[in-house]
Scaffold this motif. Structure first.
Motif, PDB file in Angstrom:
ATOM      1  N   ALA A 231       0.832  -1.205   0.000  1.00 37.05           N
ATOM      2  CA  ALA A 231       0.000   0.000   0.000  1.00 37.05           C
ATOM      3  C   ALA A 231       0.862   1.249   0.000  1.00 37.05           C
ATOM      4  CB  ALA A 231      -0.922   0.011   1.220  1.00 37.05           C
ATOM      5  N   ARG A 232       0.305   2.292  -0.612  1.00 38.41           N
ATOM      6  CA  ARG A 232       0.931   3.601  -0.549  1.00 38.41           C
ATOM      7  C   ARG A 232      -0.155   4.631  -0.270  1.00 38.41           C
ATOM      8  NH1 ARG A 232       2.612   4.467  -6.920  1.00 38.41           N
ATOM      9  NH2 ARG A 232       0.642   5.323  -7.675  1.00 38.41           N
ATOM     10  N   LEU A 233       0.242   5.727   0.359  1.00 35.90           N
ATOM     11  CA  LEU A 233      -0.711   6.736   0.813  1.00 35.90           C
ATOM     12  C   LEU A 233      -0.366   8.090   0.227  1.00 35.90           C
ATOM     13  CD1 LEU A 233      -2.948   7.876   2.716  1.00 35.90           C
ATOM     14  CD2 LEU A 233      -1.176   8.000   4.498  1.00 35.90           C
ATOM     15  N   GLY A 234      -1.372   8.761  -0.333  1.00 33.13           N
ATOM     16  CA  GLY A 234      -1.230  10.137  -0.772  1.00 33.13           C
ATOM     17  C   GLY A 234      -2.205  11.019  -0.001  1.00 33.13           C
ATOM     18  N   VAL A 235      -1.722  12.118   0.536  1.00 34.59           N
ATOM     19  CA  VAL A 235      -2.546  13.007   1.358  1.00 34.59           C
ATOM     20  C   VAL A 235      -2.729  14.342   0.633  1.00 34.59           C
ATOM     21  CG1 VAL A 235      -2.788  14.162   3.581  1.00 34.59           C
ATOM     22  CG2 VAL A 235      -1.704  11.907   3.461  1.00 34.59           C
ATOM     23  N   ALA A 236      -3.982  14.705   0.412  1.00 35.87           N
ATOM     24  CA  ALA A 236      -4.309  15.983  -0.223  1.00 35.87           C
ATOM     25  C   ALA A 236      -4.356  17.068   0.847  1.00 35.87           C
ATOM     26  CB  ALA A 236      -5.643  15.883  -0.942  1.00 35.87           C
ATOM     27  N   ARG A 237      -3.707  18.189   0.558  1.00 34.63           N
ATOM     28  CA  ARG A 237      -3.689  19.305   1.493  1.00 34.63           C
ATOM     29  C   ARG A 237      -4.449  20.519   0.983  1.00 34.63           C
ATOM     30  NH1 ARG A 237      -1.690  17.070   6.267  1.00 34.63           N
ATOM     31  NH2 ARG A 237      -0.047  15.580   5.725  1.00 34.63           N
ATOM     32  N   SER A 238      -4.933  20.449  -0.256  1.00 37.04           N
ATOM     33  CA  SER A 238      -5.611  21.598  -0.856  1.00 37.04           C
ATOM     34  C   SER A 238      -6.646  21.098  -1.855  1.00 37.04           C
ATOM     35  CB  SER A 238      -4.602  22.490  -1.580  1.00 37.04           C
ATOM     36  OG  SER A 238      -4.105  21.826  -2.737  1.00 37.04           O
ATOM     37  N   PRO A 239      -7.619  21.933  -2.239  1.00 34.45           N
ATOM     38  CA  PRO A 239      -8.568  21.529  -3.277  1.00 34.45           C
ATOM     39  C   PRO A 239      -7.887  21.154  -4.589  1.00 34.45           C
ATOM     40  CG  PRO A 239      -9.424  23.409  -2.085  1.00 34.45           C
ATOM     41  CD  PRO A 239      -8.008  23.216  -1.611  1.00 34.45           C
ATOM     42  N   ALA A 240      -6.774  21.796  -4.908  1.00 34.70           N
ATOM     43  CA  ALA A 240      -6.054  21.446  -6.137  1.00 34.70           C
ATOM     44  C   ALA A 240      -5.531  20.013  -6.072  1.00 34.70           C
ATOM     45  CB  ALA A 240      -4.899  22.422  -6.369  1.00 34.70           C
ATOM     46  N   ASP A 241      -5.088  19.590  -4.881  1.00 32.87           N
ATOM     47  CA  ASP A 241      -4.630  18.210  -4.732  1.00 32.87           C
ATOM     48  C   ASP A 241      -5.780  17.230  -4.979  1.00 32.87           C
ATOM     49  OD1 ASP A 241      -2.095  19.093  -4.043  1.00 32.87           O
ATOM     50  OD2 ASP A 241      -2.444  18.921  -1.880  1.00 32.87           O
ATOM     51  N   VAL A 242      -6.961  17.536  -4.451  1.00 34.83           N
ATOM     52  CA  VAL A 242      -8.116  16.657  -4.643  1.00 34.83           C
ATOM     53  C   VAL A 242      -8.536  16.639  -6.112  1.00 34.83           C
ATOM     54  CG1 VAL A 242     -10.541  16.286  -4.035  1.00 34.83           C
ATOM     55  CG2 VAL A 242      -8.900  16.971  -2.276  1.00 34.83           C
ATOM     56  N   ALA A 243      -8.473  17.798  -6.768  1.00 29.44           N
ATOM     57  CA  ALA A 243      -8.841  17.864  -8.181  1.00 29.44           C
ATOM     58  C   ALA A 243      -7.936  16.984  -9.039  1.00 29.44           C
ATOM     59  CB  ALA A 243      -8.793  19.308  -8.669  1.00 29.44           C
ATOM     60  N   ALA A 244      -6.731  16.708  -8.559  1.00 30.40           N
ATOM     61  CA  ALA A 244      -5.797  15.863  -9.313  1.00 30.40           C
ATOM     62  C   ALA A 244      -6.005  14.375  -9.044  1.00 30.40           C
ATOM     63  CB  ALA A 244      -4.359  16.245  -8.969  1.00 30.40           C
TER      64      ALA A 244
END
Length: 265
Positions: A231-244
């Motif tokens: 498993a690998r984890l990516g954490v979104a810190r901004s709306p731009a991160d979520v949009a990606a």
């Protein structure tokens, strides 16, 4: 094969596309995911995506029985759809919140059915779930008293996570008044299988999370990332991160398929 009576569609490269199944969260639907920017495979080439509305959500029929909305029962629905749509083919599972939990529940039962898993904002599980269960029971009683639209209006709060776009329109649950109390109570009554069973899921897993959301604690995603063997984890810190996230999902699915010689392609 008998296909369950759930509203669904196939999107993308139906002939020759990598088989993907996409699951939404509690009280959401395909329609609501699109309107809130949480369609996790939007715009991705080379995929054949089975999207469906879970039992009682969106355009799918519901039940007044809370047991119909527990994660094992939702996994039953998932397997029936996969049997009818991608018979004999491992699929790439993509799910958010309740959808992520459904995929984990299904993968414990039949891990060979999945080529990879993308688990976005996994919900409360295990020791994190007790308080959330009480919140769901309260929500069920409030919906019975007020109805879905008024409940949504009276309980709306601005997002606490910096990753959630504060300008997104507030949307009511895409679940009928007749079904939402049962869906909440089913969610309150359910949980993942024991940790030792989840830890045996050996397929590649991508976890996507954000901070400061009590319903989807970052600690749960971090714990799953440590527990699952690949498993690998990516954490979104901004709306731009979520949009990606759709691009991240597409790259992960295509990358896993290429590494494995494109199984199911």
């Amino acid at each position: 094969m008998t296909r369950p009576d759930l509203s669904h569609d196939l999107r993308g490269a139906v002939a020759g596309g990598l088989p993907v199944v996409q699951l939404h969260g509690l009280s959401s639907s395909r329609r609501r995911a699109e309107s809130t920017g949480s369609d996790l495979t939007a715009g991705q080439d080379g995929l054949c995506v089975l999207r469906y509305d879970a039992r009682g959500h969106g355009e799918s029929p519901g039940s007044p029985d809370p047991a119909a909305y527990t994660w094992p029962r939702l996994a039953d629905d998932l397997f029936a759809l996969l049997d009818a749509t991608f018979p004999g083919r491992p699929v790439h599972g993509v799910g958010a919140s309740m959808g992520a939990a459904t995929l984990l529940t299904a993968a414990v039962r039949e891990p060979a059915r999945f080529a990879s898993l993308t688990l976005a904002i996994p919900p409360t599980v295990w020791e994190w779930r007790h308080g959330q269960a009480r919140t769901y029971e309260l929500g069920a009683r409030q919906v019975e008293r007020w109805g879905v639209a008024r409940w949504a209006e009276r309980t709306w709060r601005p997002p606490t996570s910096p990753a959630i776009d504060p300008d997104l329109p507030a949307t009511a649950p895409d679940v009928a008044d007749a079904w939402l109390p049962a869906a909440f109570r089913g969610a309150a009554a359910t949980d993942l299988p024991p940790r030792e069973e989840v830890a045996r899921i050996a397929v590649p897993v991508q976890l996507l999370a954000w901070p400061d959301d009590a319903s989807h604690p970052l600690e749960v995603a971090e714990h799953l990332a440590e527990l699952l063997p690949d498993a690998r984890l990516g954490v979104a810190r901004s709306p731009a991160d979520v949009a990606a996230w759709p691009q991240t999902v597409g790259a992960f699915v295509r990358g896993r398929a290429d590494r494995a010689g494109r199984p199911g392609a």
